[in-house]
Design a protein around this motif. Structure first.
Motif, PDB file in Angstrom:
ATOM      1  N   PRO A   1       7.728  12.322  -4.920  1.00 30.81           N
ATOM      2  CA  PRO A   1       8.634  11.023  -5.613  1.00 30.81           C
ATOM      3  C   PRO A   1       8.815   9.937  -4.993  1.00 30.81           C
ATOM      4  CG  PRO A   1      10.127  12.724  -5.087  1.00 30.81           C
ATOM      5  CD  PRO A   1       9.172  13.567  -4.414  1.00 30.81           C
ATOM      6  N   VAL A   2       8.133   8.587  -6.192  1.00 32.79           N
ATOM      7  CA  VAL A   2       8.228   7.121  -5.833  1.00 32.79           C
ATOM      8  C   VAL A   2       8.904   6.712  -7.010  1.00 32.79           C
ATOM      9  CG1 VAL A   2       6.692   7.838  -4.107  1.00 32.79           C
ATOM     10  CG2 VAL A   2       5.757   7.078  -5.854  1.00 32.79           C
ATOM     11  N   SER A   3       9.310   5.835  -6.988  1.00 32.07           N
ATOM     12  CA  SER A   3       9.925   5.250  -7.988  1.00 32.07           C
ATOM     13  C   SER A   3       8.685   4.131  -8.033  1.00 32.07           C
ATOM     14  CB  SER A   3      11.386   4.094  -7.969  1.00 32.07           C
ATOM     15  OG  SER A   3      12.165   5.434  -7.987  1.00 32.07           O
ATOM     16  N   THR A   4       9.328   3.047  -7.007  1.00 30.73           N
ATOM     17  CA  THR A   4       7.593   1.884  -7.655  1.00 30.73           C
ATOM     18  C   THR A   4       6.866   1.773  -6.812  1.00 30.73           C
ATOM     19  OG1 THR A   4       9.204   0.694  -6.566  1.00 30.73           O
ATOM     20  CG2 THR A   4       8.550  -0.070  -9.512  1.00 30.73           C
ATOM     21  N   GLY A   5       6.726   2.884  -5.395  1.00 33.80           N
ATOM     22  CA  GLY A   5       5.812   3.395  -4.037  1.00 33.80           C
ATOM     23  C   GLY A   5       5.931   1.835  -3.400  1.00 33.80           C
ATOM     24  N   LYS A   6       6.746   0.990  -2.853  1.00 32.10           N
ATOM     25  CA  LYS A   6       6.668  -0.581  -2.158  1.00 32.10           C
ATOM     26  C   LYS A   6       7.741  -0.039  -0.897  1.00 32.10           C
ATOM     27  CE  LYS A   6       3.220  -2.299  -5.012  1.00 32.10           C
ATOM     28  NZ  LYS A   6       3.183  -1.005  -5.830  1.00 32.10           N
ATOM     29  N   ASN A   7       7.742   0.746  -0.308  1.00 30.04           N
ATOM     30  CA  ASN A   7       8.059   1.350   0.636  1.00 30.04           C
ATOM     31  C   ASN A   7       7.441   0.895   1.539  1.00 30.04           C
ATOM     32  OD1 ASN A   7      10.690   2.098   1.963  1.00 30.04           O
ATOM     33  ND2 ASN A   7       9.854   3.983   2.044  1.00 30.04           N
ATOM     34  N   MET A   8       7.084  -0.455   1.696  1.00 33.52           N
ATOM     35  CA  MET A   8       5.910  -1.349   2.643  1.00 33.52           C
ATOM     36  C   MET A   8       7.290  -1.718   4.024  1.00 33.52           C
ATOM     37  SD  MET A   8       5.419  -4.572   0.276  1.00 33.52           S
ATOM     38  CE  MET A   8       3.996  -5.266   0.555  1.00 33.52           C
ATOM     39  N   GLY A   9       6.086  -1.027   5.494  1.00 33.57           N
ATOM     40  CA  GLY A   9       6.496  -0.827   6.164  1.00 33.57           C
ATOM     41  C   GLY A   9       6.835   0.437   6.542  1.00 33.57           C
TER      42      GLY A   9
ATOM     43  N   ALA B   1       3.670   4.620  -0.822  1.00 33.44           N
ATOM     44  CA  ALA B   1       3.576   5.930  -1.369  1.00 33.44           C
ATOM     45  C   ALA B   1       3.180   7.012  -0.232  1.00 33.44           C
ATOM     46  CB  ALA B   1       2.893   5.558  -2.904  1.00 33.44           C
ATOM     47  N   THR B   2       2.551   7.221   0.573  1.00 39.91           N
ATOM     48  CA  THR B   2       2.303   8.203   0.873  1.00 39.91           C
ATOM     49  C   THR B   2       2.918   9.428   1.725  1.00 39.91           C
ATOM     50  OG1 THR B   2       2.785   6.988   3.519  1.00 39.91           O
ATOM     51  CG2 THR B   2       0.871   5.848   2.239  1.00 39.91           C
ATOM     52  N   PRO B   3       3.177  10.546   1.689  1.00 39.92           N
ATOM     53  CA  PRO B   3       3.538  10.960   2.167  1.00 39.92           C
ATOM     54  C   PRO B   3       3.793  11.586   3.028  1.00 39.92           C
ATOM     55  CG  PRO B   3       2.069  12.363   1.219  1.00 39.92           C
ATOM     56  CD  PRO B   3       1.536  10.673   0.964  1.00 39.92           C
ATOM     57  N   ALA B   4       5.224  11.878   4.003  1.00 42.75           N
ATOM     58  CA  ALA B   4       5.419  12.714   5.425  1.00 42.75           C
ATOM     59  C   ALA B   4       4.244  13.436   5.965  1.00 42.75           C
ATOM     60  CB  ALA B   4       6.770  13.202   5.026  1.00 42.75           C
ATOM     61  N   THR B   5       3.830  14.561   4.603  1.00 36.93           N
ATOM     62  CA  THR B   5       2.788  15.292   5.297  1.00 36.93           C
ATOM     63  C   THR B   5       1.992  15.773   4.677  1.00 36.93           C
ATOM     64  OG1 THR B   5       4.276  17.269   4.235  1.00 36.93           O
ATOM     65  CG2 THR B   5       5.171  17.082   6.569  1.00 36.93           C
ATOM     66  N   PRO B   6       0.855  16.067   5.416  1.00 38.29           N
ATOM     67  CA  PRO B   6      -0.450  16.250   3.751  1.00 38.29           C
ATOM     68  C   PRO B   6      -0.087  17.170   3.385  1.00 38.29           C
ATOM     69  CG  PRO B   6      -1.119  16.959   6.840  1.00 38.29           C
ATOM     70  CD  PRO B   6       0.626  16.506   6.744  1.00 38.29           C
TER      71      PRO B   6
ATOM     72  N   ASP C   1       4.786   9.662  -9.501  1.00 40.36           N
ATOM     73  CA  ASP C   1       4.666   8.366  -9.757  1.00 40.36           C
ATOM     74  C   ASP C   1       5.555   7.993 -10.837  1.00 40.36           C
ATOM     75  OD1 ASP C   1       4.546   5.614  -9.723  1.00 40.36           O
ATOM     76  OD2 ASP C   1       2.825   5.722  -8.407  1.00 40.36           O
ATOM     77  N   LEU C   2       6.863   7.639 -10.264  1.00 38.91           N
ATOM     78  CA  LEU C   2       7.805   7.017 -12.025  1.00 38.91           C
ATOM     79  C   LEU C   2       7.638   5.959 -12.114  1.00 38.91           C
ATOM     80  CD1 LEU C   2      10.362   9.385 -10.148  1.00 38.91           C
ATOM     81  CD2 LEU C   2       8.520   9.873 -12.102  1.00 38.91           C
ATOM     82  N   LYS C   3       6.366   5.093 -12.258  1.00 40.88           N
ATOM     83  CA  LYS C   3       5.941   3.550 -12.572  1.00 40.88           C
ATOM     84  C   LYS C   3       6.308   3.757 -13.979  1.00 40.88           C
ATOM     85  CE  LYS C   3       3.550   1.683  -9.022  1.00 40.88           C
ATOM     86  NZ  LYS C   3       2.061   2.210  -8.923  1.00 40.88           N
TER      87      LYS C   3
ATOM     88  N   ILE D   1       8.263  -7.067  -6.803  1.00 43.38           N
ATOM     89  CA  ILE D   1       7.242  -5.473  -7.437  1.00 43.38           C
ATOM     90  C   ILE D   1       8.310  -4.563  -6.522  1.00 43.38           C
ATOM     91  CG2 ILE D   1       5.391  -6.723  -6.788  1.00 43.38           C
ATOM     92  CD1 ILE D   1       4.971  -5.781  -3.795  1.00 43.38           C
ATOM     93  N   ALA D   2       9.289  -4.137  -6.018  1.00 39.53           N
ATOM     94  CA  ALA D   2       9.956  -3.212  -6.180  1.00 39.53           C
ATOM     95  C   ALA D   2      11.075  -2.624  -6.850  1.00 39.53           C
ATOM     96  CB  ALA D   2      10.960  -3.174  -4.459  1.00 39.53           C
ATOM     97  N   SER D   3      11.962  -1.228  -6.702  1.00 38.23           N
ATOM     98  CA  SER D   3      13.290  -1.129  -7.857  1.00 38.23           C
ATOM     99  C   SER D   3      14.326  -0.468  -7.033  1.00 38.23           C
ATOM    100  CB  SER D   3      12.266   1.089  -8.202  1.00 38.23           C
ATOM    101  OG  SER D   3      12.403   0.980  -7.211  1.00 38.23           O
ATOM    102  N   PRO D   4      15.165  -0.971  -8.388  1.00 39.96           N
ATOM    103  CA  PRO D   4      16.677  -0.679  -7.337  1.00 39.96           C
ATOM    104  C   PRO D   4      16.555   1.440  -7.291  1.00 39.96           C
ATOM    105  CG  PRO D   4      16.370  -1.942  -9.559  1.00 39.96           C
ATOM    106  CD  PRO D   4      14.990  -2.345  -8.845  1.00 39.96           C
ATOM    107  N   VAL D   5      15.487   1.559  -8.135  1.00 41.68           N
ATOM    108  CA  VAL D   5      15.884   2.958  -7.924  1.00 41.68           C
ATOM    109  C   VAL D   5      15.376   3.459  -6.163  1.00 41.68           C
ATOM    110  CG1 VAL D   5      15.587   5.341  -8.632  1.00 41.68           C
ATOM    111  CG2 VAL D   5      15.611   3.820 -10.340  1.00 41.68           C
ATOM    112  N   GLY D   6      14.380   3.772  -5.901  1.00 42.25           N
ATOM    113  CA  GLY D   6      14.152   4.086  -4.896  1.00 42.25           C
ATOM    114  C   GLY D   6      14.627   2.868  -3.828  1.00 42.25           C
ATOM    115  N   ASN D   7      14.448   1.165  -3.988  1.00 41.94           N
ATOM    116  CA  ASN D   7      15.213   0.467  -2.377  1.00 41.94           C
ATOM    117  C   ASN D   7      16.296   1.612  -2.861  1.00 41.94           C
ATOM    118  OD1 ASN D   7      16.994  -1.314  -1.746  1.00 41.94           O
ATOM    119  ND2 ASN D   7      14.705  -2.262  -1.074  1.00 41.94           N
ATOM    120  N   THR D   8      17.357   2.441  -3.193  1.00 43.35           N
ATOM    121  CA  THR D   8      18.896   2.211  -2.812  1.00 43.35           C
ATOM    122  C   THR D   8      18.937   4.005  -2.639  1.00 43.35           C
ATOM    123  OG1 THR D   8      19.338   0.609  -5.106  1.00 43.35           O
ATOM    124  CG2 THR D   8      21.454   3.019  -4.690  1.00 43.35           C
TER     125      THR D   8
END
Ligand SMILES: Cc1cc2nc3c(=O)[nH]c(=O)nc-3n(C[C@H](O)[C@H](O)[C@H](O)COP(=O)(O)OP(=O)(O)OC[C@H]3O[C@@H](n4cnc5c(N)ncnc54)[C@H](O)[C@@H]3O)c2cc1C
Length: 538
Positions: A109-117, A121-126, A132-134, A181-188
């Motif tokens: 799950p991602v909220s806006t998927g801008k977890n830059m750096g 939005a990419t996952p930890a495992t393949p 995408d909850l945008k 471009i980011a979201s309160p939910v994803g960031n929090t």
């Protein structure tokens, strides 16, 4: 035009997608998740199409491209999703979770998927499908009297700010540096930070709605009480407090989140303290800590190194020629020419004319004694760095810091390394020395800042490299791993990390902690379908 298309175009406009495509092409080898057959995957995709419609399920490699881009080193191409699905309602999320269980198909799950750096939005495992909850982007409630909001995951900070302004509501939001471009939910949920007095985002979160891995919907805090008016007013509810379990974890999908908003103060006065020497680190921390612990300075301070500041608006080869180390003398010269010191510490006073006038002299005396020059808007008029931070510290939005991605070459490589320390001068001094040694050894720059929280420091190190250069990407990967390991050996672990290093950091928090997380995971999500690998929990 769909919001995904809009979003994509926005990033192309900012020169970012183009910049990372080079890296993508080379590492684009999506594989299915362990134990998932091609037939399972196809079955899951087909069933998801039945829930959200064909146009919101992306199951072939080309269609998934927008969810593959990321800036972190991933030399082996492990962090590549196999699909994406974009529901619009909570019921659709519930159905998707049931499908994931049926086919054992993991979803990320991602909220806006801008977890830059940290992995975008990419996952930890393949082999995961990005959830995408945008499209779930409604502002459900804003209470101007209580100063609270209830939002869906796809709501951006920009959207919330626009809503408050359009409705003339005198409340501020608190934003991370990439707020528009980011979201309160994803960031929090990542326990991210911003720079007003409400900057510790999880502290100011209040009530969640969560789709559990079995598809049930749970509300936390007061949210399960019929007729409650206090869901966004009282955080703790009754019994065990569980909201934290849904941050930096893979125990559920947050579909609504409550948050507190700061009343706009009558007076806002931003400051920058200029220190001229790299060696001034301990002096600055020792001077700031008492101000923060006493809340005389109420917002999270950013103590920015000159090199980080320069990287926001300049390219590296404007400071030193390509191939040469970034030496302090060159940085100092460029910093001075731009009105900056070697360390630039930003904070603000919030209050009334009387309270600000009463506190200002105390602060000035303390910081001048530390050897700092106290600057305000009067002295820094027109300075883009001061303007940037003055905007942030009042919950304003800009994307100035995206410039970091252009510091080195055209490839847009960035990995945040964010070890925590106690807010003590000696610790920061030791961390700075250690980080510089490791970065130098691998040929990278110390482009770093300290976020001075209440009693803690987040040492925020931007490992900047050129992702279009495969050799440099490998070096950045090795450098990042050495930073994590060596800091860990010294008792300093990260508060948050990218998808490429989640297991590595989890190791440092110990076996008992890992076993406890695993116990919870097995109980809540026995098929392991929600975000395997998140925070090292599989
Ligand atoms: C130049 C620059 C400056 C930055 N400055 C800051 C800063 O000041 N402060 C800061 O905190 N960060 C900062 N970041 C990092 C990052 O870009 C932000 O934290 C951003 O808010 C995260 O992206 P997002 O809001 O789209 O979250 P997302 O990418 O949507 O989510 C992040 C992660 O949270 C989990 N998650 C998200 N939504 C859900 C959900 N609904 N249910 C369950 N799990 C979920 C997932 O694991 C996901 O990968 C910066 C990045 C850059 C490049």
């Amino acid at each position: 035009m769909s919001d995904f298309e809009l979003n994509r175009r926005g990033l192309i406009g900012a020169g970012l997608i183009g910049a990372t495509m080079v890296g993508l092409a080379a590492c684009d080898k999506a594989t299915l998740a362990p134990g998932v057959s091609k037939a399972d995957f196809a079955g899951a995709i087909k069933a998801m199409r039945g829930v959200v419609g064909d146009e919101w399920v992306f199951g072939d490699p080309e269609a998934v491209t927008p969810w593959k881009k990321n800036y972190i080193p991933d030399p082996e191409g492990r962090h590549v999703p196999v699909g994406a699905v974009a529901p619009k309602t909570v019921e659709e999320v519930q159905e998707i979770v049931r499908i994931a269980n049926k086919y054992r198909q993991p979803i990320w799950p991602v909220s806006t998927g801008k977890n830059m750096g940290y992995g975008m939005a990419t996952p930890a495992t393949p082999g995961q499908i990005v959830l995408d909850l945008k499209r779930m982007n409604r502002i459900l409630d804003v209470d101007p009297e209580l100063g609270t909001a209830l939002v869906e995951p796809g709501v951006t900070y920009q959207q919330l700010k626009d809503y408050l302004e359009e409705n003339n509501i005198p409340l501020w939001i608190d934003v991370p540096t990439v707020g528009p471009i980011a979201s309160p939910v994803g960031n929090t949920l990542e326990r991210g930070v911003g720079y007003t007095p409400y900057g510790e985002h999880f502290t100011f979160q209040c009530g969640m709605e969560v789709v559990l891995p079995d598809g049930q919907v749970m509300r936390t805090g007061m949210g399960s009480i019929k007729g409650t008016t206090a869901w966004q007013a009282f955080k703790w509810g009754y019994g065990p407090y569980v909201d934290g379990l849904f941050t930096q974890s893979n125990f559920g999908i947050v579909t609504k989140m409550g948050m507190w908003l700061m009343p706009k103060p009558p007076v806002y006065k931003p400051f920058m303290i200029r220190h001229d020497d790299m060696a001034d680190v301990p002096k600055i921390i020792e001077a700031m800590r008492p101000l923060r612990v006493s809340s005389l300075v109420a917002n999270c301070n950013l103590m920015m190194s000159a090199s980080y500041q320069l990287a926001m608006f300049k390219r590296r080869n404007e400071i030193v020629p390509d191939g040469r180390p970034l030496d302090d003398a060159s940085v100092k010269k460029a910093a001075k020419a731009n009105g900056l010191g070697m360390w630039n510490t930003y904070f603000a006073l919030y209050g009334t004319e009387q309270t600000v006038a009463a506190i200002e002299p105390i602060i000035r005396a303390q910081l001048t004694a530390s050897g700092g020059e106290v600057m305000t808007a009067a002295e820094m008029e027109g300075n883009p760095w001061f303007h940037h931070h003055a905007t942030l510290m009042q919950g304003g939005l800009n994307l100035d810091e995206i410039g970091l991605l252009r510091w080195r070459g055209a490839g847009g490589g960035l990995a945040w390394f964010a070890p925590v320390a106690a807010a003590k001068g000696k610790e920061a001094e030791a961390q700075t020395k250690l980080a510089r040694g490791i970065l130098d050894k691998h040929g990278f720059d110390y482009t770093a800042a300290y976020a001075i929280g209440w009693r803690d420091l987040h040492h925020i190190i931007a490992l900047l490299y050129d992702k279009s250069d495969r050799e440099q990407e490998k070096k950045a990967d090795a450098c990042y791993r050495e930073l994590v390991s060596t800091f860990g050996e010294n008792g300093w672990a990260s508060y948050r990390t990218g998808v490429n290093s989640m297991a590595l950091v989890a190791e440092q928090y110990g076996q008992v902690n890992r076993d406890f997380n695993k116990l919870l995971k097995n109980a809540i999500d026995p098929n392991g379908v929600i975000a395997p690998g998140k925070s090292g929990i599989v």
